[in-house]
Design a protein around this motif. Structure first.
Motif, PDB file in Angstrom:
ATOM      1  N   SER A 157       0.858  -1.184   0.000  1.00 40.53           N
ATOM      2  CA  SER A 157       0.000   0.000   0.000  1.00 40.53           C
ATOM      3  C   SER A 157       0.893   1.233   0.000  1.00 40.53           C
ATOM      4  CB  SER A 157      -0.915   0.002   1.225  1.00 40.53           C
ATOM      5  OG  SER A 157      -1.632   1.232   1.316  1.00 40.53           O
ATOM      6  N   PHE A 158       0.667   2.120  -0.965  1.00 37.16           N
ATOM      7  CA  PHE A 158       1.357   3.409  -1.043  1.00 37.16           C
ATOM      8  C   PHE A 158       0.316   4.522  -1.005  1.00 37.16           C
ATOM      9  CE2 PHE A 158       4.663   0.698  -2.674  1.00 37.16           C
ATOM     10  CZ  PHE A 158       5.872   1.368  -2.497  1.00 37.16           C
ATOM     11  N   GLU A 159       0.667   5.652  -0.392  1.00 38.98           N
ATOM     12  CA  GLU A 159      -0.243   6.798  -0.343  1.00 38.98           C
ATOM     13  C   GLU A 159       0.476   8.074  -0.756  1.00 38.98           C
ATOM     14  OE1 GLU A 159      -3.345   5.189   3.090  1.00 38.98           O
ATOM     15  OE2 GLU A 159      -1.894   6.744   3.614  1.00 38.98           O
ATOM     16  N   PHE A 160      -0.270   8.928  -1.470  1.00 44.75           N
ATOM     17  CA  PHE A 160       0.227  10.241  -1.870  1.00 44.75           C
ATOM     18  C   PHE A 160      -0.367  11.291  -0.943  1.00 44.75           C
ATOM     19  CE2 PHE A 160      -0.169  14.294  -3.997  1.00 44.75           C
ATOM     20  CZ  PHE A 160       1.042  14.460  -4.649  1.00 44.75           C
ATOM     21  N   PHE A 161       0.501  12.161  -0.403  1.00 44.53           N
ATOM     22  CA  PHE A 161       0.051  13.203   0.523  1.00 44.53           C
ATOM     23  C   PHE A 161       1.030  14.370   0.453  1.00 44.53           C
ATOM     24  CE2 PHE A 161       2.990  10.449   2.650  1.00 44.53           C
ATOM     25  CZ  PHE A 161       3.790  11.281   3.416  1.00 44.53           C
ATOM     26  N   VAL A 162       0.673  15.460   1.091  1.00 46.93           N
ATOM     27  CA  VAL A 162       1.532  16.637   1.180  1.00 46.93           C
ATOM     28  C   VAL A 162       1.898  16.838   2.648  1.00 46.93           C
ATOM     29  CG1 VAL A 162       1.670  19.142   0.848  1.00 46.93           C
ATOM     30  CG2 VAL A 162       0.541  17.701  -0.869  1.00 46.93           C
ATOM     31  N   ARG A 163       3.197  17.009   2.900  1.00 48.50           N
ATOM     32  CA  ARG A 163       3.672  17.102   4.286  1.00 48.50           C
ATOM     33  C   ARG A 163       3.268  18.408   4.960  1.00 48.50           C
ATOM     34  NH1 ARG A 163       8.478  14.814   1.823  1.00 48.50           N
ATOM     35  NH2 ARG A 163       8.820  12.682   2.543  1.00 48.50           N
ATOM     36  N   LYS A 164       3.345  19.512   4.216  1.00 47.22           N
ATOM     37  CA  LYS A 164       3.010  20.808   4.805  1.00 47.22           C
ATOM     38  C   LYS A 164       2.541  21.752   3.717  1.00 47.22           C
ATOM     39  CE  LYS A 164       7.857  22.304   4.643  1.00 47.22           C
ATOM     40  NZ  LYS A 164       9.021  22.754   5.440  1.00 47.22           N
ATOM     41  N   LEU A 165       1.786  22.756   4.114  1.00 47.77           N
ATOM     42  CA  LEU A 165       1.278  23.740   3.172  1.00 47.77           C
ATOM     43  C   LEU A 165       2.374  24.731   2.795  1.00 47.77           C
ATOM     44  CD1 LEU A 165      -2.167  24.578   4.822  1.00 47.77           C
ATOM     45  CD2 LEU A 165      -1.747  23.049   2.894  1.00 47.77           C
ATOM     46  N   ARG A 212      -0.518  29.620   2.516  1.00 55.34           N
ATOM     47  CA  ARG A 212      -1.663  28.813   2.083  1.00 55.34           C
ATOM     48  C   ARG A 212      -2.447  28.295   3.284  1.00 55.34           C
ATOM     49  NH1 ARG A 212       0.473  30.593  -2.184  1.00 55.34           N
ATOM     50  NH2 ARG A 212       0.569  29.376  -4.126  1.00 55.34           N
ATOM     51  N   ASN A 213      -3.751  28.159   3.108  1.00 59.16           N
ATOM     52  CA  ASN A 213      -4.611  27.606   4.143  1.00 59.16           C
ATOM     53  C   ASN A 213      -5.223  26.263   3.753  1.00 59.16           C
ATOM     54  OD1 ASN A 213      -4.496  29.748   6.129  1.00 59.16           O
ATOM     55  ND2 ASN A 213      -5.648  30.995   4.669  1.00 59.16           N
ATOM     56  N   ILE A 239     -16.996  23.578   6.653  1.00 58.18           N
ATOM     57  CA  ILE A 239     -16.143  22.491   7.115  1.00 58.18           C
ATOM     58  C   ILE A 239     -15.627  22.842   8.513  1.00 58.18           C
ATOM     59  CG2 ILE A 239     -15.519  21.708   4.818  1.00 58.18           C
ATOM     60  CD1 ILE A 239     -12.840  23.067   5.126  1.00 58.18           C
ATOM     61  N   LEU A 240     -15.609  21.844   9.371  1.00 57.61           N
ATOM     62  CA  LEU A 240     -15.325  22.074  10.780  1.00 57.61           C
ATOM     63  C   LEU A 240     -14.005  21.461  11.225  1.00 57.61           C
ATOM     64  CD1 LEU A 240     -16.464  23.207  13.429  1.00 57.61           C
ATOM     65  CD2 LEU A 240     -17.659  21.030  13.757  1.00 57.61           C
ATOM     66  N   ALA A 242      -9.009  33.460   3.335  1.00 55.51           N
ATOM     67  CA  ALA A 242      -8.064  34.566   3.232  1.00 55.51           C
ATOM     68  C   ALA A 242      -6.817  34.148   2.471  1.00 55.51           C
ATOM     69  CB  ALA A 242      -7.698  35.054   4.625  1.00 55.51           C
ATOM     70  N   LEU A 243      -6.131  35.127   1.892  1.00 51.81           N
ATOM     71  CA  LEU A 243      -4.908  34.849   1.150  1.00 51.81           C
ATOM     72  C   LEU A 243      -3.682  34.773   2.038  1.00 51.81           C
ATOM     73  CD1 LEU A 243      -5.394  36.995  -2.077  1.00 51.81           C
ATOM     74  CD2 LEU A 243      -6.147  34.665  -1.584  1.00 51.81           C
ATOM     75  N   GLU A 244      -3.822  35.179   3.290  1.00 51.05           N
ATOM     76  CA  GLU A 244      -2.726  35.052   4.248  1.00 51.05           C
ATOM     77  C   GLU A 244      -3.001  33.862   5.150  1.00 51.05           C
ATOM     78  OE1 GLU A 244      -4.501  37.943   3.912  1.00 51.05           O
ATOM     79  OE2 GLU A 244      -3.059  38.832   2.505  1.00 51.05           O
ATOM     80  N   ALA A 245      -1.935  33.217   5.606  1.00 54.05           N
ATOM     81  CA  ALA A 245      -2.094  32.056   6.481  1.00 54.05           C
ATOM     82  C   ALA A 245      -2.771  32.460   7.776  1.00 54.05           C
ATOM     83  CB  ALA A 245      -0.734  31.429   6.771  1.00 54.05           C
ATOM     84  N   GLY A 246      -3.769  31.687   8.170  1.00 52.88           N
ATOM     85  CA  GLY A 246      -4.483  31.935   9.409  1.00 52.88           C
ATOM     86  C   GLY A 246      -4.336  30.771  10.360  1.00 52.88           C
ATOM     87  N   GLU A 247      -5.263  30.661  11.279  1.00 54.39           N
ATOM     88  CA  GLU A 247      -5.264  29.544  12.219  1.00 54.39           C
ATOM     89  C   GLU A 247      -5.362  28.238  11.445  1.00 54.39           C
ATOM     90  OE1 GLU A 247      -5.044  27.878  16.008  1.00 54.39           O
ATOM     91  OE2 GLU A 247      -4.884  29.994  15.420  1.00 54.39           O
ATOM     92  N   PRO A 248      -4.440  27.293  11.670  1.00 50.62           N
ATOM     93  CA  PRO A 248      -4.456  26.050  10.887  1.00 50.62           C
ATOM     94  C   PRO A 248      -5.760  25.292  11.036  1.00 50.62           C
ATOM     95  CG  PRO A 248      -2.380  26.269  12.083  1.00 50.62           C
ATOM     96  CD  PRO A 248      -3.293  27.347  12.598  1.00 50.62           C
ATOM     97  N   TYR A 249      -6.183  24.678   9.967  1.00 45.95           N
ATOM     98  CA  TYR A 249      -7.377  23.834   9.980  1.00 45.95           C
ATOM     99  C   TYR A 249      -7.111  22.611  10.857  1.00 45.95           C
ATOM    100  CZ  TYR A 249     -11.103  20.856   8.060  1.00 45.95           C
ATOM    101  OH  TYR A 249     -12.193  20.039   7.896  1.00 45.95           O
ATOM    102  N   PRO A 250      -8.047  22.255  11.720  1.00 48.67           N
ATOM    103  CA  PRO A 250      -7.789  21.138  12.645  1.00 48.67           C
ATOM    104  C   PRO A 250      -7.908  19.766  11.976  1.00 48.67           C
ATOM    105  CG  PRO A 250      -9.982  22.045  13.035  1.00 48.67           C
ATOM    106  CD  PRO A 250      -9.333  22.938  12.010  1.00 48.67           C
TER     107      PRO A 250
END
Length: 453
Positions: A34-42, A46-47, A367-368, A421-429
């Motif tokens: 099993s292999f998965e594709f993901f992104v480590r960080k934004l 970016r938000n 989205i929460l 917003a175009l500026e980074a805000g509170e990270p999505y949980p």
């Protein structure tokens, strides 16, 4: 879309995929992986990210096979034995694919695609899968930010001429349309993907005529239902006055000038001057379209400032994602032969096992928060990864690009204000569930040779 042979060849990969495949074969390692594709960080600022490229990945997997000529090319390298080379002639993708639907918003460490297949198949496709998912996701995510900034105004992809070769120009047109652009100037993308196409004129057209007003009139008469005139070749405001005179003349022939285009200078100032000239000249129906090194920040500033611009052509800075030209993405082994696997490298540790992402929404549809957990760990929310291929066969038809676009717009509409917003805000949980934490401990014990009780 029909792609060129270079884009479908299994040799479009890194050499080490093939050397590992032979080493796996020599060691008798043919278990299920099993292999998965993901992104480590934004990327900075970016938000969110928007998943794109699944259709191209599934097409690639469906066509995966080695020709005799390709096997002969590998033989000429002198690195592979005959038995291994002969085994490649029968190779097909026989595995499973789960993925987030295109247009779905996602966040760090959340897999947007999982491949479960015999080890050699899952390993071989790594480079091309990453190549496709990375680029379209990068562009779709950038284009989505432009769409948020534009607040419903017309947006046209102008990116082909500075795209990094033809495939990038085509796929960026597709990804930007998915992410809520109105259409593209790239004709082939319009034909192949069913995307609305838009076109105006170049400065060369105006320059080729001895008189600017005559250039405008000849174009309007040639294109009476698609008349957008480029007015900044010489003197923008003087050209706007010529357009006013021409509009009066053409009305008697039943021809309406739809828009004028600005492509240089202070777009805000010129748009206001031109708008005044058009209105006072009795041509309020003529709208203003702007282009020229635009991105989400410039579009936002023009919109917020009240510039009388009805649409934007956005190209280079969008389809190269100029401020963040790559994603820290990965395609990693998460399970082999029924046992969890994970990487623990410093700064690059991964989560093991086949995973699922559950998304929760507020009663109003915002989205929460997400939960990242192992497959089979039921929890509150909507599961985002869906089955598309089982045993090499499609089990779910992909939606049309139009339907995927509707889904993407719904995803953007569900963003809370601080994520728009175009500026980074509170990270999505994103909550990592205990079941996944426990599986990581098991993977570590297995890797260290510690007994499990």
């Amino acid at each position: 879309m029909a792609t060129s042979p270079i884009c479908t060849s299994p040799l479009l990969t890194d050499l080490y995929e093939l050397t590992m495949m032979q080493a796996y074969r020599d060691a008798g390692m043919d278990g299920i992986a099993s292999f998965e594709f993901f992104v480590r960080k934004l990327p900075p600022g970016r938000n969110f990210l928007m998943a794109a490229g699944l259709e191209q990945v599934l097409d690639f997997l469906a066509s995966l096979r080695f020709s005799e000529d390709e096997v002969a090319s590998l033989a000429a390298l002198g690195r592979f034995d005959d038995a291994f080379l002969q085994s490649l002639l029968d190779l097909r993708f026989t595995g499973d694919v789960h993925a987030m639907p295109e247009g779905t918003l996602f966040f760090p460490d959340e897999p947007i695609l999982r491949i479960v297949a015999p080890l050699r198949e899952a390993q071989l496709v790594e480079s091309r899968v990453m190549n496709l998912l990375h680029y379209e996701t990068l562009v779709a995510s950038k284009a989505a930010r432009v769409a948020l900034a534009a607040q419903g105004r017309l947006l046209v992809d102008f990116g082909l001429r500075r795209a990094h070769r033809a495939e990038a120009g085509m796929l960026s047109a597709r990804a930007s349309y998915l992410a809520s652009f109105s259409g593209t100037a790239t004709l082939l993308a319009g034909v192949r993907y069913g995307i609305p196409v838009y076109g105006t004129m170049a400065h060369a057209y105006v320059q080729a005529h001895r008189d600017e007003a005559q250039a405008f009139e000849s174009f309007a008469r040639s294109q009476p239902t698609n008349t957008t005139l480029l007015i900044d070749t010489y003197d923008t405001e003087a050209a706007a006055r010529k357009v006013v005179e021409l509009a009066r003349k053409l009305r008697g022939d039943g021809i309406t000038i739809q828009a004028v285009r600005l492509d240089s200078g202070d777009l805000d100032w010129h748009a206001r001057q031109v708008r005044q000239i058009l209105d006072e000249g009795g041509a309020p129906e003529i709208s203003i379209f702007a282009s020229g090194n635009l991105d989400e920040y410039r579009v936002r500033d023009l919109v917020r400032g009240g510039a009388p611009i009805h649409g934007f052509g956005v190209g280079t800075r969008m389809n190269t994602s100029a401020d963040a030209p790559y994603l820290d993405c990965a395609y990693k082994l998460t399970e082999y032969a029924g046992l969890p696997r994970r990487k623990r490298s410093e700064g690059k540790a991964t989560w093991p096992g086949r995973k699922q992402v559950y998304r929760r929404y507020t009663p109003t549809g915002r989205i929460l928060g997400d939960a990242l957990t192992i497959e089979g760990d039921q929890c509150e929310g909507v599961p985002l990864l869906q089955p598309y291929v089982r045993a090499g066969e499609r089990v779910q038809a992909l939606p049309s690009l139009e339907a995927a676009r509707v889904h993407a717009q719904a995803q953007l509409n569900a963003l809370p204000p601080h994520l728009r917003a175009l500026e980074a805000g509170e990270p999505y949980p994103v909550l990592v569930r205990q079941a996944l934490v426990e599986l990581a401990r098991m993977a570590d014990d297995i890797a260290a040779g510690r007994p499990r009780h």
